[in-house]
Design a protein around this motif. Structure first.
Motif, PDB file in Angstrom:
ATOM      1  N   ASN A  13       0.735  -1.131   0.227  1.00  9.51           N
ATOM      2  CA  ASN A  13       0.124   0.164  -0.069  1.00  9.51           C
ATOM      3  C   ASN A  13       0.751   0.959   0.612  1.00  9.51           C
ATOM      4  OD1 ASN A  13       1.349  -0.250   2.608  1.00  9.51           O
ATOM      5  ND2 ASN A  13      -1.491   0.073   3.011  1.00  9.51           N
ATOM      6  N   TYR A  14       0.370   2.494   0.328  1.00  6.30           N
ATOM      7  CA  TYR A  14       0.981   3.822   0.281  1.00  6.30           C
ATOM      8  C   TYR A  14       2.019   4.333   0.824  1.00  6.30           C
ATOM      9  CZ  TYR A  14       2.206   9.091  -0.780  1.00  6.30           C
ATOM     10  OH  TYR A  14       3.087   9.726  -1.239  1.00  6.30           O
ATOM     11  N   THR A  44      -5.859  -7.225  -1.415  1.00  2.00           N
ATOM     12  CA  THR A  44      -5.278  -6.199  -2.499  1.00  2.00           C
ATOM     13  C   THR A  44      -6.230  -4.900  -2.282  1.00  2.00           C
ATOM     14  OG1 THR A  44      -5.930  -6.347  -4.770  1.00  2.00           O
ATOM     15  CG2 THR A  44      -3.505  -7.474  -3.799  1.00  2.00           C
ATOM     16  N   TYR A  47      -7.138  -3.289   1.670  1.00  2.00           N
ATOM     17  CA  TYR A  47      -5.801  -3.535   1.992  1.00  2.00           C
ATOM     18  C   TYR A  47      -4.793  -1.722   1.264  1.00  2.00           C
ATOM     19  CZ  TYR A  47      -6.229  -6.447   5.746  1.00  2.00           C
ATOM     20  OH  TYR A  47      -7.218  -6.799   7.009  1.00  2.00           O
ATOM     21  N   ARG A  48      -5.277  -2.041  -0.215  1.00  4.10           N
ATOM     22  CA  ARG A  48      -4.910  -0.888  -0.986  1.00  4.10           C
ATOM     23  C   ARG A  48      -3.738  -0.859  -1.518  1.00  4.10           C
ATOM     24  NH1 ARG A  48      -7.589   3.410   2.843  1.00  4.10           N
ATOM     25  NH2 ARG A  48      -9.530   3.898   1.895  1.00  4.10           N
ATOM     26  N   CYS A  49      -3.435  -2.558  -1.486  1.00  2.00           N
ATOM     27  CA  CYS A  49      -2.124  -3.005  -2.702  1.00  2.00           C
ATOM     28  C   CYS A  49      -2.437  -2.806  -3.854  1.00  2.00           C
ATOM     29  CB  CYS A  49      -1.294  -4.045  -1.912  1.00  2.00           C
ATOM     30  SG  CYS A  49      -1.833  -4.131  -0.319  1.00  2.00           S
TER      31      CYS A  49
END
Length: 100
Positions: A13-14, A44, A47-49
């Motif tokens: 993630n970021y 993904t 969890y914003r991957c």
């Protein structure tokens, strides 16, 4: 005869707090799917991957699957070391893959 390519890859993630390990036969397409939230119920997306940190290429699917399973079984510290050896600055590599 066509040469097959398979990839094992790691996304984050970021803030680089979560790692996701995956395997595909088309890294560019699969990365685009992660970015575009192709499967809205996936790990993904949750969890914003969507930021690529690492990849390895294989000719045989069985090797790629075995490697994916191996890396997934590792502790976070060992995955961090793998990423650091490949990508010391933990730079997001999306553009490197998507521009090819």
């Amino acid at each position: 005869m066509k040469r097959h390519e398979y990839f094992v890859y790691i996304l984050t993630n970021y803030n680089k707090t979560v790692l996701y390990v995956g395997m595909t036969n088309d890294l560019s397409r699969r990365l685009s799917e992660h970015v575009e939230k192709f499967n809205p119920d996936s790990f993904t997306v949750k969890y914003r991957c969507k930021y690529l940190l690492f990849w390895e290429q294989y000719q045989y699917v069985r090797e790629a699957i075995a490697r994916e399973k191996e890396i997934k079984g590792w502790r976070r510290s060992k995955k961090d070391l793998l990423v650091s050896e490949f990508n010391p600055d933990w730079r997001f590599l999306n553009e490197d893959v998507l521009s090819n």
